[in-house]
Motif scaffolding. Structure first.
Motif, PDB file in Angstrom:
ATOM      1  N   TYR A 423      13.956  86.477  20.354  1.00  0.00           N
ATOM      2  CA  TYR A 423      14.151  86.983  21.574  1.00  0.00           C
ATOM      3  C   TYR A 423      15.123  86.375  22.450  1.00  0.00           C
ATOM      4  N   TRP A 424      15.273  85.099  22.370  1.00  0.00           N
ATOM      5  CA  TRP A 424      16.135  84.218  23.291  1.00  0.00           C
ATOM      6  C   TRP A 424      17.515  84.142  22.100  1.00  0.00           C
ATOM      7  N   LEU A 425      17.586  84.065  21.070  1.00  0.00           N
ATOM      8  CA  LEU A 425      18.777  84.381  20.480  1.00  0.00           C
ATOM      9  C   LEU A 425      19.473  85.797  20.706  1.00  0.00           C
ATOM     10  N   LEU A 426      18.682  86.903  20.774  1.00  0.00           N
ATOM     11  CA  LEU A 426      19.306  88.246  21.054  1.00  0.00           C
ATOM     12  C   LEU A 426      19.988  88.429  22.497  1.00  0.00           C
ATOM     13  N   GLU A 427      19.649  87.265  23.404  1.00  0.00           N
ATOM     14  CA  GLU A 427      20.008  87.338  24.650  1.00  0.00           C
ATOM     15  C   GLU A 427      21.283  86.466  24.769  1.00  0.00           C
ATOM     16  N   THR A 428      21.558  85.617  23.770  1.00  0.00           N
ATOM     17  CA  THR A 428      22.818  84.714  23.786  1.00  0.00           C
ATOM     18  C   THR A 428      24.181  85.483  24.023  1.00  0.00           C
ATOM     19  N   GLU A 429      25.018  85.005  24.776  1.00  0.00           N
ATOM     20  CA  GLU A 429      26.242  85.605  25.193  1.00  0.00           C
ATOM     21  C   GLU A 429      27.109  86.057  23.728  1.00  0.00           C
ATOM     22  N   GLU A 430      26.934  85.032  22.932  1.00  0.00           N
ATOM     23  CA  GLU A 430      27.902  85.127  21.590  1.00  0.00           C
ATOM     24  C   GLU A 430      27.209  86.181  20.752  1.00  0.00           C
ATOM     25  N   PHE A 431      25.971  86.342  20.584  1.00  0.00           N
ATOM     26  CA  PHE A 431      25.318  87.335  20.041  1.00  0.00           C
ATOM     27  C   PHE A 431      25.464  88.738  20.451  1.00  0.00           C
ATOM     28  N   LEU A 432      25.407  88.848  21.811  1.00  0.00           N
ATOM     29  CA  LEU A 432      25.757  90.150  22.243  1.00  0.00           C
ATOM     30  C   LEU A 432      27.202  90.674  22.194  1.00  0.00           C
ATOM     31  N   ASN A 433      28.089  89.702  22.143  1.00  0.00           N
ATOM     32  CA  ASN A 433      29.372  89.924  21.913  1.00  0.00           C
ATOM     33  C   ASN A 433      29.845  89.935  20.542  1.00  0.00           C
ATOM     34  N   GLY A 434      29.050  89.726  19.495  1.00  0.00           N
ATOM     35  CA  GLY A 434      29.147  89.644  18.007  1.00  0.00           C
ATOM     36  C   GLY A 434      30.211  88.620  17.644  1.00  0.00           C
ATOM     37  N   ASP A 435      30.201  87.588  18.671  1.00  0.00           N
ATOM     38  CA  ASP A 435      31.218  86.599  18.425  1.00  0.00           C
ATOM     39  C   ASP A 435      30.550  85.286  18.023  1.00  0.00           C
ATOM     40  N   TYR A 436      30.241  85.420  16.503  1.00  0.00           N
ATOM     41  CA  TYR A 436      29.311  84.052  16.104  1.00  0.00           C
ATOM     42  C   TYR A 436      29.727  83.895  14.606  1.00  0.00           C
ATOM     43  N   HIS A 437      29.645  82.621  14.005  1.00  0.00           N
ATOM     44  CA  HIS A 437      29.806  82.271  13.115  1.00  0.00           C
ATOM     45  C   HIS A 437      28.574  81.602  12.441  1.00  0.00           C
ATOM     46  N   THR A 438      28.794  81.204  11.039  1.00  0.00           N
ATOM     47  CA  THR A 438      27.621  80.389  10.451  1.00  0.00           C
ATOM     48  C   THR A 438      27.384  78.975  11.010  1.00  0.00           C
ATOM     49  N   GLY A 439      28.217  78.590  11.806  1.00  0.00           N
ATOM     50  CA  GLY A 439      28.007  77.174  12.465  1.00  0.00           C
ATOM     51  C   GLY A 439      27.388  77.383  13.917  1.00  0.00           C
ATOM     52  N   PHE A 440      27.520  78.846  14.399  1.00  0.00           N
ATOM     53  CA  PHE A 440      27.120  78.887  15.974  1.00  0.00           C
ATOM     54  C   PHE A 440      25.605  78.535  16.106  1.00  0.00           C
ATOM     55  N   LEU A 441      24.571  78.753  15.157  1.00  0.00           N
ATOM     56  CA  LEU A 441      23.209  78.642  15.750  1.00  0.00           C
ATOM     57  C   LEU A 441      23.064  77.002  15.788  1.00  0.00           C
ATOM     58  N   GLY A 442      23.681  76.440  14.677  1.00  0.00           N
ATOM     59  CA  GLY A 442      23.134  74.862  14.670  1.00  0.00           C
ATOM     60  C   GLY A 442      23.680  74.319  16.125  1.00  0.00           C
ATOM     61  N   ASN A 443      25.061  74.958  16.409  1.00  0.00           N
ATOM     62  CA  ASN A 443      25.603  74.249  17.620  1.00  0.00           C
ATOM     63  C   ASN A 443      24.640  74.646  19.005  1.00  0.00           C
ATOM     64  N   LYS A 444      24.307  75.963  18.878  1.00  0.00           N
ATOM     65  CA  LYS A 444      23.466  76.361  19.996  1.00  0.00           C
ATOM     66  C   LYS A 444      22.172  75.789  20.182  1.00  0.00           C
ATOM     67  N   LEU A 445      21.531  75.475  18.941  1.00  0.00           N
ATOM     68  CA  LEU A 445      20.386  74.720  18.915  1.00  0.00           C
ATOM     69  C   LEU A 445      20.673  73.353  19.471  1.00  0.00           C
ATOM     70  N   LYS A 446      21.491  72.761  19.180  1.00  0.00           N
ATOM     71  CA  LYS A 446      21.708  71.365  19.624  1.00  0.00           C
ATOM     72  C   LYS A 446      22.035  71.390  21.327  1.00  0.00           C
ATOM     73  N   GLU A 447      22.789  72.274  21.838  1.00  0.00           N
ATOM     74  CA  GLU A 447      23.010  72.503  23.168  1.00  0.00           C
ATOM     75  C   GLU A 447      21.736  72.600  24.009  1.00  0.00           C
ATOM     76  N   LYS A 448      20.882  73.516  23.266  1.00  0.00           N
ATOM     77  CA  LYS A 448      19.587  73.796  23.796  1.00  0.00           C
ATOM     78  C   LYS A 448      18.834  72.541  23.908  1.00  0.00           C
ATOM     79  N   MET A 449      18.638  71.933  22.833  1.00  0.00           N
ATOM     80  CA  MET A 449      17.718  70.791  22.913  1.00  0.00           C
ATOM     81  C   MET A 449      18.304  69.758  23.707  1.00  0.00           C
ATOM     82  N   GLU A 450      19.719  69.345  23.941  1.00  0.00           N
ATOM     83  CA  GLU A 450      20.133  68.430  24.810  1.00  0.00           C
ATOM     84  C   GLU A 450      19.944  68.747  26.148  1.00  0.00           C
ATOM     85  N   LYS A 451      19.543  69.909  26.675  1.00  0.00           N
ATOM     86  CA  LYS A 451      19.134  70.355  28.087  1.00  0.00           C
ATOM     87  C   LYS A 451      17.807  70.012  28.476  1.00  0.00           C
ATOM     88  N   ILE A 452      16.871  69.852  27.319  1.00  0.00           N
ATOM     89  CA  ILE A 452      15.455  69.888  27.703  1.00  0.00           C
ATOM     90  C   ILE A 452      15.044  68.599  27.971  1.00  0.00           C
TER      91      ILE A 452
END
Length: 452
Positions: A423-452
């Motif tokens: 559900y969280w993934l579906l709400e990311t700006e990049e997914f909503l815009n269709g602007d993602y690539h094979t490295g996107f999720l790894g980078n996004k998860l890294k950002e998410k964990m750094e904020k926790i």
């Protein structure tokens, strides 16, 4: 048509195949390991045979026991599903020698395309664009270093006999390369019994686009359009959609024709997938061919209206393709979320256990391919995927909203799942815009964990 089909698999894909057989009036035989005695596929098939212990090598990878079960029950065909023995050329050959129809391509095609280095050579000779890489046998680590330097970093190291994201490492420099080479080699031997590797240029931040193809025994080959599979974590797909937001009709037709030529180059029969990397300039390169049904096949079924598993059964029984290329129309949009029993907040570690409560989503445009039920014990020894949730809409936005609605209805008690993560993934700006690539999720998860 076959009288009886043995399904050499488990979980949701075994249930999916049983359902297709039932609709065609074909009898079914389930095989199961001792830990899977209460599994849904073993309960709903017409017959069920225990083929060994819980470890895959003793059951779902045990060729002798599977063939014995086939002979014992009088099944005249075997459907391997995906994973396990689905791309095992030896198994397909033994089926043929035992006069049992293997519902998939000929073993020769599996052999040719199963070796990634050989597949590259074949594709190059068929004028299919390939990623720059080394053609030939890698002698040792020193030889591999020379190849990497010649290609230029970054490079990707892959197991020649690999699949499912195993035996893959990316290296941006010599130090990473040496470590990655040795790790990939060990992993390849452990997973596939073959430590042969190949090396190619790593295309940074590409789209992972795959084309579904069908071929019959009479030289007819068609494609069913593409699937967008770029949302991956550690080379494992997480969410897929069809069609891709970057592929227009002109590019779809162009890549589709090349995919068909690739299949014809190896005399391909049955269902298969040609996978491509597409860069930011829409240049595309052959990556590999999967000689089996794919996990994400339902989204193609939703946008084309074609039951791919039924087509597999018809093709294997000797019938011509039910469709011509001009019959294939892509309509609407479909998304698939892989639902796993895992804990996203703890590095996605698997979470086996007993399902104590279960609330399944439904409604217009929602499909769930699963083998779970209330009271079912998810084993610790197999893949953590417990279902595939598919949402269809007239357009991408409707499919997204429908998927969010379906995810919000989906409740599994007793084990942790990745439902909230999806559900969280579906709400990311990049997914909503269709602007993602094979490295996107790894980078996004890294950002998410750094904020926790």
């Amino acid at each position: 048509m076959f009288k009886k089909v043995l399904i050499a698999n488990r979980g949701e894909i075994a249930v999916r195949i049983i359902r297709a057989c039932r609709e065609l009036g074909v009898g079914t035989v389930a095989v199961y390991s001792d830990i899977d005695k209460e599994a849904l596929h073993a309960q709903i098939a017409d017959e069920a045979v225990c083929i060994g212990g819980y470890m895959a090598k003793d059951s779902y990878l045990n060729i002798t026991n599977i063939l014995s079960a086939c002979v014992l029950t009088g099944a005249d065909a075997i459907h391997p599903g995906f994973g396990f023995l689905s791309e095992n050329a030896k198994f397909a050959k033994m089926c043929k020698e035992c006069n049992i129809k293997f519902i998939g391509p000929d073993y020769e095609s599996i052999e040719l395309m199963g070796n990634k280095a050989r597949a590259r050579e074949i594709m190059q000779s068929a004028n299919v664009p390939i990623v720059p890489g080394f053609e030939g046998k890698i002698k040792d680590l020193n030889h591999a270093r020379e190849i990497a330097e010649e290609i230029g970093y970054p490079v990707i190291i892959k197991a020649s006999a690999g699949g499912g994201g195993k035996g893959i490492r990316i290296a941006y420099n010599l130090e990473e390369f040496e470590k990655g080479y040795n790790t990939a080699k060990s992993e390849a031997m452990a997973c596939f019994g073959d430590d042969t590797l190949y090396i190619e240029k790593f295309i940074e931040n590409p789209k992972h686009i795959e084309f579904q193809i069908l071929g019959d025994n009479y030289g007819n080959v068609i494609h069913l359009g593409e699937r967008e599979c770029s949302l991956q974590r550690k080379n494992q797909k997480v969410l897929e959609e069809a069609p891709s937001s970057i592929i227009d009709n002109e590019l779809r037709n162009k890549i589709g024709e090349i995919a068909k030529n690739a299949a014809k180059a190896v005399n391909y029969k049955n269902a298969g997938t040609i996978e491509f990397l597409v860069d930011k300039d829409k240049n595309f390169y052959f990556m590999e061919m999967n000689t089996r049904i794919q996990v994400e096949h339902p989204i193609t079924e939703m946008v084309t209206g074609i039951d791919i598993v039924k087509e597999q059964l018809k093709i294997a029984s000797g019938k011509e393709l039910s469709y011509k290329q001009e019959d294939i129309k892509i309509k609407g949009h479909a998304i698939e979320c892989r639902i796993n029993a895992e804990e996203p907040n703890f590095d996605f570690r698997p979470c086996p256990g007993k399902i104590t409560e279960l609330y399944l989503p439904g409604g217009f445009g929602v499909r769930l391919d699963s083998a779970i039920y209330c009271g079912y014990k998810i084993p610790h020894c197999y893949d953590s995927m417990i279902g595939k949730l598919i949402a269809y809409g007239n357009n991408r936005n409707e499919a997204i909203m429908r998927m969010k609605r379906a995810l919000s209805e989906f409740g599994v008690g007793g084990v942790k799942t990745n439902i909230e993560f999806q559900y969280w993934l579906l709400e990311t700006e990049e997914f909503l815009n269709g602007d993602y690539h094979t490295g996107f999720l790894g980078n996004k998860l890294k950002e998410k964990m750094e904020k926790i």
